[in-house]
Enzyme design. Sequence first.
Site, PDB file in Angstrom:
ATOM      1  N   ASP A 152      30.431  61.586 -97.144  1.00 23.16           N
ATOM      2  CA  ASP A 152      29.482  60.843 -95.721  1.00 23.16           C
ATOM      3  C   ASP A 152      30.466  60.673 -94.679  1.00 23.16           C
ATOM      4  O   ASP A 152      31.339  60.139 -94.982  1.00 23.16           O
ATOM      5  CB  ASP A 152      29.295  59.553 -96.603  1.00 23.16           C
ATOM      6  CG  ASP A 152      27.754  58.667 -95.469  1.00 23.16           C
ATOM      7  OD1 ASP A 152      27.277  59.469 -94.560  1.00 23.16           O
ATOM      8  OD2 ASP A 152      27.467  57.219 -95.608  1.00 23.16           O
ATOM      9  N   GLY A 153      29.721  61.057 -93.705  1.00 27.25           N
ATOM     10  CA  GLY A 153      30.319  60.121 -92.233  1.00 27.25           C
ATOM     11  C   GLY A 153      30.185  61.197 -91.400  1.00 27.25           C
ATOM     12  O   GLY A 153      30.801  60.890 -90.361  1.00 27.25           O
ATOM     13  N   ASN A 154      30.417  63.057 -91.876  1.00 24.41           N
ATOM     14  CA  ASN A 154      30.343  63.413 -90.985  1.00 24.41           C
ATOM     15  C   ASN A 154      29.570  63.669 -89.292  1.00 24.41           C
ATOM     16  O   ASN A 154      30.373  64.192 -88.706  1.00 24.41           O
ATOM     17  CB  ASN A 154      29.787  65.197 -91.551  1.00 24.41           C
ATOM     18  CG  ASN A 154      30.869  65.505 -92.788  1.00 24.41           C
ATOM     19  OD1 ASN A 154      32.027  64.941 -93.021  1.00 24.41           O
ATOM     20  ND2 ASN A 154      30.198  66.633 -94.132  1.00 24.41           N
TER      21      ASN A 154
ATOM     22  N   GLU B  38      33.576  53.536-112.332  1.00 21.32           N
ATOM     23  CA  GLU B  38      34.426  52.613-111.558  1.00 21.32           C
ATOM     24  C   GLU B  38      33.820  53.621-109.719  1.00 21.32           C
ATOM     25  O   GLU B  38      33.688  55.034-109.963  1.00 21.32           O
ATOM     26  CB  GLU B  38      35.670  52.541-111.894  1.00 21.32           C
ATOM     27  CG  GLU B  38      35.967  52.705-113.285  1.00 21.32           C
ATOM     28  CD  GLU B  38      35.931  50.824-113.135  1.00 21.32           C
ATOM     29  OE1 GLU B  38      36.033  50.207-112.452  1.00 21.32           O
ATOM     30  OE2 GLU B  38      35.637  50.470-114.338  1.00 21.32           O
TER      31      GLU B  38
ATOM     32  N   TRP C 237      31.508  61.063 -87.430  1.00 22.82           N
ATOM     33  CA  TRP C 237      33.367  61.339 -87.327  1.00 22.82           C
ATOM     34  C   TRP C 237      32.947  62.283 -85.722  1.00 22.82           C
ATOM     35  O   TRP C 237      33.371  62.442 -85.168  1.00 22.82           O
ATOM     36  CB  TRP C 237      32.805  62.287 -88.333  1.00 22.82           C
ATOM     37  CG  TRP C 237      34.926  63.329 -87.981  1.00 22.82           C
ATOM     38  CD1 TRP C 237      36.409  62.912 -88.186  1.00 22.82           C
ATOM     39  CD2 TRP C 237      35.142  64.325 -86.743  1.00 22.82           C
ATOM     40  NE1 TRP C 237      37.084  62.713 -88.162  1.00 22.82           N
ATOM     41  CE2 TRP C 237      36.369  64.605 -87.552  1.00 22.82           C
ATOM     42  CE3 TRP C 237      34.113  65.296 -86.790  1.00 22.82           C
ATOM     43  CZ2 TRP C 237      37.184  65.648 -86.812  1.00 22.82           C
ATOM     44  CZ3 TRP C 237      34.963  66.613 -85.934  1.00 22.82           C
ATOM     45  CH2 TRP C 237      36.753  66.615 -85.632  1.00 22.82           C
TER      46      TRP C 237
ATOM     47  N   ARG D 179      26.440  52.593-101.166  1.00 25.54           N
ATOM     48  CA  ARG D 179      25.420  52.646-102.300  1.00 25.54           C
ATOM     49  C   ARG D 179      25.275  53.608-102.439  1.00 25.54           C
ATOM     50  O   ARG D 179      26.053  54.938-102.384  1.00 25.54           O
ATOM     51  CB  ARG D 179      23.843  52.704-100.775  1.00 25.54           C
ATOM     52  CG  ARG D 179      24.111  53.731 -99.266  1.00 25.54           C
ATOM     53  CD  ARG D 179      22.417  53.532 -99.290  1.00 25.54           C
ATOM     54  NE  ARG D 179      22.447  54.188 -98.239  1.00 25.54           N
ATOM     55  CZ  ARG D 179      23.728  54.081 -97.033  1.00 25.54           C
ATOM     56  NH1 ARG D 179      23.769  52.795 -97.061  1.00 25.54           N
ATOM     57  NH2 ARG D 179      23.061  54.908 -95.465  1.00 25.54           N
ATOM     58  N   ILE D 180      24.804  54.182-103.507  1.00 29.19           N
ATOM     59  CA  ILE D 180      24.282  55.546-104.319  1.00 29.19           C
ATOM     60  C   ILE D 180      24.113  56.811-103.907  1.00 29.19           C
ATOM     61  O   ILE D 180      24.187  58.014-104.169  1.00 29.19           O
ATOM     62  CB  ILE D 180      24.452  55.350-105.863  1.00 29.19           C
ATOM     63  CG1 ILE D 180      24.346  55.852-107.130  1.00 29.19           C
ATOM     64  CG2 ILE D 180      22.590  54.536-106.285  1.00 29.19           C
ATOM     65  CD1 ILE D 180      25.029  56.273-108.351  1.00 29.19           C
ATOM     66  N   SER D 181      22.957  56.626-103.181  1.00 23.08           N
ATOM     67  CA  SER D 181      21.922  57.060-102.879  1.00 23.08           C
ATOM     68  C   SER D 181      21.904  58.853-103.501  1.00 23.08           C
ATOM     69  O   SER D 181      21.413  59.781-103.093  1.00 23.08           O
ATOM     70  CB  SER D 181      22.196  58.095-101.331  1.00 23.08           C
ATOM     71  OG  SER D 181      23.251  57.530-100.062  1.00 23.08           O
TER      72      SER D 181
ATOM     73  N   ASN E 235      17.971  65.857 -97.709  1.00 22.71           N
ATOM     74  CA  ASN E 235      18.477  65.485 -96.692  1.00 22.71           C
ATOM     75  C   ASN E 235      17.552  67.853 -96.138  1.00 22.71           C
ATOM     76  O   ASN E 235      18.176  67.203 -95.351  1.00 22.71           O
ATOM     77  CB  ASN E 235      19.334  66.546 -97.075  1.00 22.71           C
ATOM     78  CG  ASN E 235      20.803  65.540 -97.670  1.00 22.71           C
ATOM     79  OD1 ASN E 235      22.256  65.710 -97.855  1.00 22.71           O
ATOM     80  ND2 ASN E 235      20.833  64.714 -96.825  1.00 22.71           N
TER      81      ASN E 235
END
Length: 254
Positions: A24-26, A211, A29, A198-200, A72
């Site tokens: 996550d975060g593309n 874990e 960024w 979150r697990i999305s 998506n």
Amino acid sequence: MSTSIDDSLASKGQVPKHVAIIMDGNNRWAKKRFMPGVAGHKAGVDAVRAVVETSANEGVEVLTLFAFSSENWRRPEKEVSALMQLFVAALEREVKKLHRNNIRLVVMGDLSGFTPKIQQLVQDAHQLTRDNSAMTLVIAANYGGQWDIVQAAKRVAEEVQAGRLSVDDINEQTFHQYTWLSEFPAPDLMIRTGGEERISNFMLWQTAYSEFYFSDALWPDFKEQEYKKALTAFADRTRRFGRTDDQLKEAQGD
């Protein structure tokens, strides 16, 4: 090849056999750099390479990356098109590299949603790398955890209807055999980058006892050093699986 975080971790069984990552975060960024979102996805390819190499070096047996969820498709058409182009490019350029390094590639998800070209490239990649044994790289594409469970439930129902399976024989172990990745161990460690927690809808069935590790690093910045932080954090945790600390100590002979 880089040096290991701690040569003793593997010998102590503290390296996770299966790591699953929500990348996550593309977009964020790219936005921080006043660039189009697709630039973030392109930069994220370098992070994929770094994580794959580090996983192989550390002795991880299975690495699962959440590349494209079934949700998506709701993203802007231009972004989805760019992601599909990146997927094609990765399948055309990276698969041979994986094969040279004895890494098996598995793409899990509803492949019927992709173009015939992508489906053929996936089939070719599966065929080329199927006997590789150093590590397995799983790419989750057009995948959702709820979809996975529903597909498994349908298959179980079909088996019961055909008389090949009794209702009384259905339990957690039986059901698991009809889900994706049933041939592999469940993820020991689930990582999500980008600061979200979150697990999305990712591997809902398989992560029951995983874990979790949440990193603030945006995916393109999640290279070897950030990944090793997650592996080290995992090594420091005690996995009880419902038992008490005293029970664990007794089982370990302490």
